[in-house]
Design an enzyme around this catalytic site. Structure first.
Site, mmCIF file in Angstrom:
data_model
loop_
_atom_site.group_PDB
_atom_site.id
_atom_site.type_symbol
_atom_site.label_atom_id
_atom_site.label_comp_id
_atom_site.label_asym_id
_atom_site.label_seq_id
_atom_site.Cartn_x
_atom_site.Cartn_y
_atom_site.Cartn_z
ATOM 1 N N LYS A 411 -2.724 34.767 -56.213
ATOM 2 C CA LYS A 411 -1.910 33.554 -56.420
ATOM 3 C C LYS A 411 -1.043 33.724 -57.667
ATOM 4 O O LYS A 411 0.155 33.406 -57.651
ATOM 5 C CB LYS A 411 -2.802 32.321 -56.540
ATOM 6 C CG LYS A 411 -3.329 31.850 -55.175
ATOM 7 C CD LYS A 411 -3.971 30.491 -55.242
ATOM 8 C CE LYS A 411 -4.676 30.062 -53.979
ATOM 9 N NZ LYS A 411 -3.863 29.688 -52.839
ATOM 10 N N HIS A 454 -2.519 19.661 -53.320
ATOM 11 C CA HIS A 454 -3.557 20.053 -52.366
ATOM 12 C C HIS A 454 -3.494 19.220 -51.090
ATOM 13 O O HIS A 454 -3.933 18.068 -51.066
ATOM 14 C CB HIS A 454 -4.939 19.918 -53.041
ATOM 15 C CG HIS A 454 -6.079 20.321 -52.167
ATOM 16 N ND1 HIS A 454 -7.345 19.795 -52.296
ATOM 17 C CD2 HIS A 454 -6.149 21.207 -51.130
ATOM 18 C CE1 HIS A 454 -8.132 20.337 -51.391
ATOM 19 N NE2 HIS A 454 -7.444 21.185 -50.676
ATOM 20 N N ASN A 457 -6.459 19.961 -44.359
ATOM 21 C CA ASN A 457 -6.330 20.535 -43.024
ATOM 22 C C ASN A 457 -6.940 19.598 -41.968
ATOM 23 O O ASN A 457 -8.074 19.158 -42.157
ATOM 24 C CB ASN A 457 -7.072 21.887 -43.028
ATOM 25 C CG ASN A 457 -6.859 22.669 -41.763
ATOM 26 O OD1 ASN A 457 -5.885 22.452 -41.040
ATOM 27 N ND2 ASN A 457 -7.777 23.575 -41.469
HETATM 28 N N1 LIG Z 1 -7.672 26.174 -44.420
HETATM 29 C C1 LIG Z 1 -7.998 25.055 -45.009
HETATM 30 O O1 LIG Z 1 -8.755 24.245 -44.477
HETATM 31 C C2 LIG Z 1 -7.410 24.716 -46.346
HETATM 32 C C3 LIG Z 1 -7.306 23.373 -46.731
HETATM 33 C C4 LIG Z 1 -6.698 23.058 -47.947
HETATM 34 C C5 LIG Z 1 -6.241 24.084 -48.754
HETATM 35 N N2 LIG Z 1 -6.380 25.374 -48.366
HETATM 36 C C6 LIG Z 1 -5.865 26.404 -49.254
HETATM 37 O O2 LIG Z 1 -4.588 26.808 -48.773
HETATM 38 C C7 LIG Z 1 -4.383 28.194 -49.054
HETATM 39 C C8 LIG Z 1 -4.074 28.927 -47.768
HETATM 40 O O3 LIG Z 1 -5.147 28.737 -46.876
HETATM 41 P P1 LIG Z 1 -5.019 29.092 -45.314
HETATM 42 O O4 LIG Z 1 -6.254 28.592 -44.688
HETATM 43 O O5 LIG Z 1 -3.689 28.610 -44.820
HETATM 44 O O6 LIG Z 1 -5.032 30.665 -45.364
HETATM 45 P P2 LIG Z 1 -4.597 31.712 -44.239
HETATM 46 O O7 LIG Z 1 -5.463 32.886 -44.441
HETATM 47 O O8 LIG Z 1 -4.536 31.076 -42.903
HETATM 48 O O9 LIG Z 1 -3.102 32.066 -44.643
HETATM 49 C C9 LIG Z 1 -2.758 32.766 -45.802
HETATM 50 C C10 LIG Z 1 -1.417 33.399 -45.563
HETATM 51 O O10 LIG Z 1 -0.937 33.895 -46.804
HETATM 52 C C11 LIG Z 1 -0.268 35.101 -46.528
HETATM 53 N N3 LIG Z 1 -0.128 35.882 -47.759
HETATM 54 C C12 LIG Z 1 -1.064 36.573 -48.434
HETATM 55 N N4 LIG Z 1 -0.506 37.129 -49.524
HETATM 56 C C13 LIG Z 1 0.785 36.763 -49.536
HETATM 57 C C14 LIG Z 1 1.886 37.054 -50.390
HETATM 58 N N5 LIG Z 1 1.741 37.821 -51.464
HETATM 59 N N6 LIG Z 1 3.087 36.504 -50.095
HETATM 60 C C15 LIG Z 1 3.249 35.730 -49.006
HETATM 61 N N7 LIG Z 1 2.237 35.459 -48.159
HETATM 62 C C16 LIG Z 1 1.041 35.967 -48.429
HETATM 63 C C17 LIG Z 1 -1.117 35.759 -45.465
HETATM 64 O O11 LIG Z 1 -0.372 36.771 -44.780
HETATM 65 C C18 LIG Z 1 -1.466 34.579 -44.600
HETATM 66 O O12 LIG Z 1 -0.495 34.394 -43.597
HETATM 67 C C19 LIG Z 1 -5.639 28.651 -49.770
HETATM 68 O O13 LIG Z 1 -5.434 28.554 -51.141
HETATM 69 C C20 LIG Z 1 -6.693 27.672 -49.315
HETATM 70 O O14 LIG Z 1 -7.735 27.535 -50.240
HETATM 71 C C21 LIG Z 1 -6.931 25.717 -47.170
#
Ligand SMILES: NC(=O)c1ccc[n+]([C@@H]2O[C@H](COP(=O)([O-])OP(=O)(O)OC[C@H]3O[C@@H](n4cnc5c(N)ncnc54)[C@H](O)[C@@H]3O)[C@@H](O)[C@H]2O)c1
Length: 723
Positions: A411, A454, A457
C-alpha cells in the site's frame, strides 16, 4: 401562528401552512390546536365554498406529526390521548360542511398524508420531491390520525396494505395510478395550474362527481376485496409476507395489519377508535423508541461535515481513480460511475482490470433485475469507468482511492507512486479495512492529503463508509471526503485511526467468541440460529463464510497484534484456515458447504475437525444455553464499543450504533449496541460481564467507562436532544 388563513371573493378559504423557524411543516400539538380553531371558525362561515390546504415550504407539504412528541410518549394512556387529539381534528376536516382540497407540493408523509386523506380532494405536483405515503411503521408506530382507516377506503385494501406495511412513499404518477390523488399539476406553472383546478372545481358542477367516480374500484378489486373470503386471503398473504420480511422482529406492521383487518367493516368512528388503541400499544414499545432514535441519528448524520471548523469549504470531487480492480476496487468504480463521476480503474494487468469491470457490470445487472436501470443506460453509466494499467490522466484527478491487497508495504509503495502522479491538491485515500492510516501516510510528501475511506463489501449494498483521518490529515481533506461519500449516496462516519477502526474492531471479537464457544462444545448451526433469533442478519459462521475465512482471519490477526490477549484469535479459527484451508463461500466450503445451484448446508466435515481439535487440545466440553451464547457474543461487542468511546475512536454513542447498524446489519429494532446496553440496564450489563470475565477470561472485564456509568446510574443516550 403556523397557519395563515385567507378567504377570497369566490369563497375559497386557504390555510397556508408555514411552520415557524423550521425547514419543514410538522403537525405538533400546538399546530393541531391552531388548526382546530381555524376549522371551527370556518365551519360557521356560510360563505365558504372550498377549503384549500397549501404549504409555504418549497419541498415539503407536511412532513408528519412531531416525532419528538411521539418519542416522549411514556404510557398507552398518553399515546391514546395525544394521537386522539390529532385524529379528531383531522376527522373534523372530513366533516366540514364544504369540500376541502390538499395541494401537495412536496413531501406529504405520515400525519401530512393523513391530513390530505381527510380532505375531499388531493392534487399533487409533478416535481420529483412531491411524494406521498404513510411510513409510520418504519418508526415502530402505525398511522394514528386516520390513515389506517381512510387509505384502504380510498385506494383499496391491497394497495393500502402494500403502502402502509412497506412504509414506502410514492411519487405523483404512481399516486394518481393508485387513485390516491385526483390530479397531477405542473410544478413549473404551479400557481396557475392549481388556480385553474380550483376554478374548475367551483365552476363545473359535474367535475366533483367525475372525480369521485374515477375513484371507483376496478372489477378485480371488487371481486377480491368486497367478499369476506377474498379479504381473508389478502390478509393471510400480507401476514405471511410480513413474517418473511421482518422475521417477526418488528411489531408495528403486524399491528397495522391487525387494525386494518379489524376495522374493515366498522363505522368510521369505531374504526378510528380501534386505530387509536393500536397506535397506543406500539407507540410505547422500546422498539419504537429505538427506531425513532435511529431516525434522529440519521438526520443528524446528514448534517455532519466531519469537522468543527465551519470556515473550511470542502473540495468538489468529480474525477477520481481507484487503484486495484479487485472486489472492492470494481465496486467503488461502479459507485463513482453510478453517481455520474468519472473514474479511472487501475490495476497491474489488464486481466485484473477486466475483473473490476465485471464487478461493476454485475452491480448494474442486479439493478436492471430490480428495474432500477435500463440496459441502454448501463452502457452510458459504464462509460464513466476508464480501465488502465498506467498513470495516464492522473494529473487531472481530484482523488485516488487505493484498494490493493491488505499489505502495508504494498500500500505504501502504491500510494507513493500515485502521489507522484497526482496534482498537489488531490486527495489520496485508502480502502484498507484495518491498517494504520498514519503509518500509511508516513512516507508521503503530502500526508495532509491522505485519509482512510473504508467502504464495505458489497459496495452497492452497504451504506456505510468509515472516514479515517490519520494524525496529519487536514480538516479540508476530511470535509472533502465526507462530502464525496455523501454525493456517492453513502453515510460517512468519521472514526479514529486504530486497528480495525470502529466496525471491524467491534465485529471481529464476536466472530472470535463464536469460534471459542464452538471449540468449547458448541454447535455451528445452533450458534448461528441463536444469534439470528437475536436479530443479527446472519449468524457468525454464515458471516465468516460470506466474508471469507481468510479475510476474517487476517483482520483478526491484525487486531490480536494491536490489542493483545483480549483479541487472541480462537485456535479453532486458525486451525480451520491454516490447517484445513477452508475459505468459506468463495472456495465452496467453510463452516457450510456452498453448492452453486442449491442453498448452503452445514459442512459435516466440521464435526470431524472439531472432534480432533477438541481431543488434541484436551478441551473439556460444555453446553451453552441461548442466553449465554447471546451474552458472550453480544456483550463482547458492547464492551469493545464502550472501549472505542472511552478512547475517543468515536465520540457520539448514537453514531457508533448507526455505524454498527450500517456496517454489520446489527438489528435496527435493538437500536444499536449501546442502546441495547442502555435498554438492558448498564448495571446488569456490567454484572454479566464480570461474571463472564470470571468464567471465561479477562477479555470480558468491563470497560472503565461502563463501570463508572453503571455506578452513577447513567446511560449512553442520556440527555439526547433533537432539533
Ligand atoms: N473484500 C472485502 O470484503 C473488503 C471490505 C472492505 C475493505 N477491503 C479492503 O480493500 C482492499 C482490497 O480488497 P479486495 O478484497 O478488493 O482485494 P482483491 O484481492 O480482490 O483485489 C486487489 C487488487 O489489487 C490489485 N493490485 C495489487 N497490487 C497492485 C498495484 N501495485 N497496483 C494496482 N493494483 C494492484 C490486484 O491485482 C487485485 O486486482 C484491501 O485493503 C482490503 O482490506 C476489503
Amino acid at each position: 401562528m403556523n397557519f395563515d388563513l385567507s378567504i377570497n371573493n369566490s369563497g375559497v378559504a386557504t390555510l397556508l401552512f408555514d411552520f415557524k423557524n423550521e425547514k419543514v411543516n410538522k403537525l405538533d400539538g400546538n399546530t393541531l390546536l391552531e388548526l382546530k380553531d381555524h376549522l371551527a371558525t370556518l365551519s360557521r362561515d356560510n360563505s365558504i365554498k372550498l377549503l384549500v390546504f397549501k404549504s409555504a415550504k418549497a419541498a415539503v407539504f407536511i412532513a408528519g406529526a412531531d416525532i419528538n412528541e411521539i418519542k416522549d410518549i411514556r404510557s398507552k394512556e398518553e399515546a391514546y390521548q395525544k394521537a386522539g387529539i390529532g385524529q379528531k381534528i383531522l376527522h373534523q376536516i372530513s366533516q366540514l360542511p364544504f369540500p376541502s382540497l390538499a395541494v401537495i407540493n412536496g413531501a406529504c408523509v405520515g400525519g401530512g398524508c393523513e391530513l390530505a386523506l381527510a380532505c375531499t380532494y388531493r392534487i399533487i405536483s409533478d416535481d420529483k420531491k412531491a411524494v406521498i405515503g404513510l411510513p409510520e411503521v418504519s418508526l415502530g408506530i402505525i398511522p394514528g390520525f386516520g390513515g389506517c382507516v381512510r387509505l384502504p377506503k380510498l385506494i383499496g385494501l391491497q394497495a393500502a396494505l402494500q403502502m402502509i406495511l412497506s412504509a414506502k412513499v410514492v411519487v405523483a404518477k404512481k399516486a394518481l395510478r393508485l387513485k390516491l390523488v385526483d390530479a397531477i399539476y405542473n410544478h413549473t406553472l404551479a400557481e396557475q395550474s392549481v388556480n385553474d383546478f380550483i376554478a374548475q372545481l367551483l365552476a363545473d358542477k359535474t367535475l366533483p362527481k367525475k372525480l369521485l367516480k374515477q375513484r371507483n374500484k376496478t372489477l378485480s378489486q371488487k371481486l377480491l376485496e368486497d367478499n369476506p373470503l377474498g379479504r381473508k386471503l389478502i390478509f393471510k398473504k400480507a401476514f405471511q409476507n410480513l413474517q418473511q420480511k421482518t422475521k417477526g422482529f418488528y411489531p408495528a406492521p403486524f399491528k397495522a395489519l391487525q387494525v386494518i383487518e379489524t376495522i374493515v367493516d366498522l363505522s368510521i368512528e369505531d374504526a378510528l377508535e380501534e386505530e387509536l388503541h393500536g397506535f397506543s400499544e406500539v407507540a410505547v414499545t422500546d422498539i419504537s423508541k429505538n427506531l425513532i432514535q435511529l431516525f434522529f441519528t440519521n438526520e443528524a448524520l446528514k448534517k455532519e461535515s466531519g469537522i468543527s471548523d465551519t470556515t473550511i469549504t470542502p473540495q468538489q470531487i468529480n474525477n477520481g481513480a481507484v487503484i486495484g480492480a479487485g472486489v472492492m476496487g470494481g465496486g467503488i468504480a461502479w459507485l463513482f460511475s453510478n453517481n455520474n463521476k468519472n473514474v479511472r480503474l487501475k490495476d497491474i494487468q489488464w486481466d485484473a482490470v477486466a475483473k473490476g469491470y465485471q464487478t461493476a457490470n454485475l452491480y448494474y445487472q442486479q439493478m436492471n433485475k430490480r428495474r432500477k436501470i435500463k440496459p441502454n443506460q448501463i452502457r452510458y453509466q459504464m462509460n464513466h469507468i476508464a480501465g488502465t494499467v498506467n498513470y495516464n490522466g492522473f494529473k487531472q484527478l481530484d482523488i485516488a482511492i487505493e484498494a490493493v491487497v491488505e499489505n502495508m508495504d504494498i500500500k505504501k509503495s502504491v500510494l507513493a507512486e500515485a502521489e507522484s502522479q497526482l496534482p498537489k491538491n488531490a486527495i489520496l485515500a485508502s480502502n484498507t479495512s484495518s491498517l494504520s492510516i498514519t503509518e500509511m501516510a508516513s512516507d508521503l510528501k503530502r500526508p495532509e492529503n491522505m485519509i482512510g475511506m473504508h467502504f464495505f463489501n458489497p459496495v452497492n449494498r452497504m451504506p456505510l463508509v468509515e472516514i479515517i483521518p490519520g494524525k496529519q490529515t487536514s480538516p479540508q481533506t476530511i470535509a472533502s471526503t465526507v462530502k464525496l461519500a455523501k454525493q456517492l449516496g453513502k453515510t460517512p462516519i468519521v472514526v479514529g485511526d486504530c486497528a480495525g477502526f470502529l466496525v471491524n474492531r467491534i465485529l471481529i471479537p464476536m466472530l472470535n467468541e463464536a469460534a471459542l464457544i464452538l471449540q468449547e462444545g458448541g454447535n455451528v448451526t445452533e450458534i448461528d440460529h441463536c444469534l439470528e433469533a437475536f436479530g443479527l442478519p446472519m449468524g457468525p459462521f454464515v458471516l465468516a463464510d460470506e466474508v471469507g475465512i481468510d479475510i476474517g482471519f487476517h483482520v483478526a490477526s491484525i487486531l490480536e497484534q494491536a490489542y493483545g490477549e483480549r483479541m487472541q484469535v480462537a485456535g479453532l479459527f486458525k486451525h480451520i484456515y491454516v490447517e484445513e484451508k477452508l475459505l468459506g463461500k468463495k472456495s465452496g466450503a467453510g463452516f457450510y458447504k456452498h453448492p452453486i445451484k442449491s442453498p448452503r448446508r452445514y459442512n459435516k466435515n466440521i464435526d470431524t475437525i472439531l472432534t480432533f481439535y477438541r481431543a488434541e487440545h484436551h478441551i473439556k466440553l460444555n453446553t451453552f444455553d441461548n442466553e449465554l451464547m447471546i451474552d458472550r457474543c453480544i456483550l463482547i461487542m458492547v464492551n469493545e464499543a464502550i472501549r472505542c468511546l472511552e478512547e475517543g475512536v468515536i465520540e457520539n454513542p448514537a453514531y457508533l450504533d448507526m455505524a454498527m447498524l450500517m456496517g454489520t446489519g446489527f438489528p435496527a429494532f435493538r437500536g444499536g449496541l449501546l442502546k441495547y446496553a442502555d435498554n438492558q440496564g448498564l448495571q446488569t450489563v456490567c454484572d454479566k460481564l464480570m461474571q463472564l470475565s470470571d468464567q471465561y477470561g479477562s477479555r470480558f472485564a468491563p470497560a472503565a467507562l461502563l463501570i463508572e456509568k453503571a455506578k452513577n446510574g447513567q446511560t449512553f443516550y442520556e440527555g439526547e436532544k433533537h432539533e
